[in-house]
Write a protein that holds these residues in place. Sequence first.
Motif, PDB file in Angstrom:
ATOM      1  N   ALA A  41       0.157  10.494 -11.144  1.00 30.91           N
ATOM      2  CA  ALA A  41       0.108  10.280  -9.695  1.00 30.91           C
ATOM      3  C   ALA A  41       1.469  10.539  -9.081  1.00 30.91           C
ATOM      4  O   ALA A  41       2.505  10.321  -9.701  1.00 30.91           O
ATOM      5  N   ARG A  42       1.455  10.984  -7.838  1.00 31.97           N
ATOM      6  CA  ARG A  42       2.661  11.128  -7.030  1.00 31.97           C
ATOM      7  C   ARG A  42       2.477  10.288  -5.780  1.00 31.97           C
ATOM      8  O   ARG A  42       1.452  10.374  -5.113  1.00 31.97           O
ATOM      9  N   ARG A  43       3.460   9.455  -5.482  1.00 30.44           N
ATOM     10  CA  ARG A  43       3.397   8.627  -4.280  1.00 30.44           C
ATOM     11  C   ARG A  43       3.888   9.412  -3.071  1.00 30.44           C
ATOM     12  O   ARG A  43       4.872  10.148  -3.156  1.00 30.44           O
ATOM     13  N   PHE A  44       3.235   9.200  -1.934  1.00 28.05           N
ATOM     14  CA  PHE A  44       3.717   9.729  -0.672  1.00 28.05           C
ATOM     15  C   PHE A  44       4.482   8.677   0.124  1.00 28.05           C
ATOM     16  O   PHE A  44       5.007   8.979   1.205  1.00 28.05           O
ATOM     17  N   ASN A  45       4.519   7.444  -0.362  1.00 29.25           N
ATOM     18  CA  ASN A  45       5.329   6.386   0.246  1.00 29.25           C
ATOM     19  C   ASN A  45       6.311   5.885  -0.797  1.00 29.25           C
ATOM     20  O   ASN A  45       5.919   5.557  -1.928  1.00 29.25           O
ATOM     21  N   ASN A  46       7.575   5.818  -0.413  1.00 26.99           N
ATOM     22  CA  ASN A  46       8.610   5.527  -1.400  1.00 26.99           C
ATOM     23  C   ASN A  46       9.623   4.492  -0.938  1.00 26.99           C
ATOM     24  O   ASN A  46      10.728   4.423  -1.466  1.00 26.99           O
ATOM     25  N   THR A  47       9.254   3.668   0.044  1.00 28.42           N
ATOM     26  CA  THR A  47      10.130   2.563   0.427  1.00 28.42           C
ATOM     27  C   THR A  47      10.013   1.460  -0.615  1.00 28.42           C
ATOM     28  O   THR A  47       9.072   1.410  -1.414  1.00 28.42           O
ATOM     29  N   SER A  48      10.972   0.561  -0.611  1.00 21.93           N
ATOM     30  CA  SER A  48      10.977  -0.528  -1.590  1.00 21.93           C
ATOM     31  C   SER A  48       9.712  -1.369  -1.461  1.00 21.93           C
ATOM     32  O   SER A  48       9.251  -1.661  -0.349  1.00 21.93           O
ATOM     33  N   ARG A  49       9.204  -1.781  -2.599  1.00 25.33           N
ATOM     34  CA  ARG A  49       8.023  -2.651  -2.627  1.00 25.33           C
ATOM     35  C   ARG A  49       8.410  -4.112  -2.844  1.00 25.33           C
ATOM     36  O   ARG A  49       7.545  -4.972  -2.967  1.00 25.33           O
ATOM     37  N   GLU A  65       0.822  -1.211   0.000  1.00 26.04           N
ATOM     38  CA  GLU A  65       0.000   0.000   0.000  1.00 26.04           C
ATOM     39  C   GLU A  65       0.855   1.259   0.000  1.00 26.04           C
ATOM     40  O   GLU A  65       1.782   1.397   0.787  1.00 26.04           O
ATOM     41  N   ASP A  66       0.510   2.175  -0.891  1.00 23.20           N
ATOM     42  CA  ASP A  66       1.058   3.525  -0.891  1.00 23.20           C
ATOM     43  C   ASP A  66      -0.093   4.518  -0.892  1.00 23.20           C
ATOM     44  O   ASP A  66      -1.163   4.255  -1.462  1.00 23.20           O
ATOM     45  N   ILE A  67       0.135   5.677  -0.304  1.00 25.14           N
ATOM     46  CA  ILE A  67      -0.760   6.814  -0.480  1.00 25.14           C
ATOM     47  C   ILE A  67      -0.271   7.595  -1.693  1.00 25.14           C
ATOM     48  O   ILE A  67       0.929   7.843  -1.851  1.00 25.14           O
ATOM     49  N   VAL A  68      -1.206   7.968  -2.573  1.00 21.70           N
ATOM     50  CA  VAL A  68      -0.869   8.743  -3.765  1.00 21.70           C
ATOM     51  C   VAL A  68      -1.763   9.978  -3.822  1.00 21.70           C
ATOM     52  O   VAL A  68      -2.831  10.021  -3.223  1.00 21.70           O
ATOM     53  N   THR A  69      -1.302  10.969  -4.566  1.00 23.23           N
ATOM     54  CA  THR A  69      -2.149  12.111  -4.892  1.00 23.23           C
ATOM     55  C   THR A  69      -2.208  12.250  -6.401  1.00 23.23           C
ATOM     56  O   THR A  69      -1.243  11.920  -7.116  1.00 23.23           O
ATOM     57  N   VAL A  70      -3.348  12.688  -6.888  1.00 23.64           N
ATOM     58  CA  VAL A  70      -3.519  12.906  -8.323  1.00 23.64           C
ATOM     59  C   VAL A  70      -2.803  14.206  -8.695  1.00 23.64           C
ATOM     60  O   VAL A  70      -2.995  15.241  -8.048  1.00 23.64           O
ATOM     61  N   THR A  71      -1.993  14.137  -9.741  1.00 23.43           N
ATOM     62  CA  THR A  71      -1.310  15.325 -10.254  1.00 23.43           C
ATOM     63  C   THR A  71      -1.920  15.714 -11.599  1.00 23.43           C
ATOM     64  O   THR A  71      -2.878  15.091 -12.060  1.00 23.43           O
ATOM     65  N   GLU A  72      -1.359  16.723 -12.233  1.00 24.61           N
ATOM     66  CA  GLU A  72      -1.898  17.172 -13.516  1.00 24.61           C
ATOM     67  C   GLU A  72      -1.736  16.127 -14.610  1.00 24.61           C
ATOM     68  O   GLU A  72      -2.482  16.130 -15.596  1.00 24.61           O
ATOM     69  N   ASP A  73      -0.762  15.226 -14.450  1.00 24.62           N
ATOM     70  CA  ASP A  73      -0.523  14.247 -15.509  1.00 24.62           C
ATOM     71  C   ASP A  73      -0.406  12.814 -15.003  1.00 24.62           C
ATOM     72  O   ASP A  73       0.055  11.932 -15.719  1.00 24.62           O
TER      73      ASP A  73
END
Length: 384
Positions: A370-378, A360-368
């Motif tokens: 998605a941007r993740r708010f979690n960036n540890t290895s999956r 699970e990651d939290i993301v935000t919608v951007t203009e083009d």
Amino acid sequence: MTSTTPTPSAADRPGPEPFTAEDYRVRMDRAAEAAADAGLDGVLVAPGPDLIHLTGYLPVPTERLTVLVLRAGEDPVLVVPTLEAPDAAGSVGGPALSLRNWTDGADPYATVAPLLGATGRFAVSDNTWALHLLGLQQALPDASYVSLTAALPMLRAVKDAHELARLAAAGEAADRAYGEILTVRFAGRRESEVAADLAALLLRFGHSQVDFTVVGSGPNGANPHHEAGERVIEHGDTVVLDFGGLKDGYGSDTTRTVHVGEPSVAEQHVHDVVREAQQAGVEAVRPGAACQDVDRAAREIIEAAGYGDLFIHRTGHGIGVTTHEPPYMIEGEEQPLVPGMCFSVEPGIYLPGRFGVRIEDIVTVTEDGARRFNNTSREMAIVE
């Protein structure tokens, strides 16, 4: 709990830019206008997350009525008990509010009634006590009320720049907690002990509130909301770690699945499928896509791998001043994504009696996209 390197405390980092009375006034005006656009005569907000979001005021819900009245074209009015009026006036959003107070022994609903009129249709925040809603109904029998979430589900969904900064900081703090938990020993310890380590790490990295620390080892991982218990984690276990809470008033929520020692071929395969599904869900995030498109993208990967019946929950939920709120990434939700929406992408596969995997990651919608708010290895991390 041990750490290999010293880590700066949360106090070493600057805090977020504070919200202002004008920020809250803009939110209240937007809510009133959205209600009018939806054919409503106004919005009634009781103490809870909606009131925090709209005013910054956080009273304790009690039998004494506190309610925010929002109507398009009119100043926002906060009705409060007289003994709580100083706190309301002194809150950050207080200057943007007109206060009406009522004294013990008086009828608080008689104070609210003139603000609403004899008739009308109003959205009421979902956590309003039945006691207060029934009192309003008795005072205004010709008015009608609907759930705020049902009428205005996107009220808190689109975040401004200051909110996005808080959510990003909360996500980064949760990532730091995950990085540290990988250094502790899992085998031979109870789930509850690892959960306590996670909670302490969230607080260490700046969270003021820990909402959950799921530690699901072995067969317990097949329960998505398993409460960390007294099971002793064993070598060979797959362990689901899902944790989060509030930092500077905004939520974190992340999940990674680790393994005690080297995983079996089957365990690694399931993890690879979930990782691919999670990536597909994130890649489906873009302005104009429907919420259900994110769910479909992740679910398609899992179904193609033959595990469709074992993905037993929605792909995501919104996050903000609470860790679960609209929008929801689920089949049938056609709400279009717009920049500033924030939500989880968290597919999972759960094999009863064996193990589970969720990422699970939290993301935000951007203009083009998605941007993740979690960036540890999956990738599946190996722990001791």
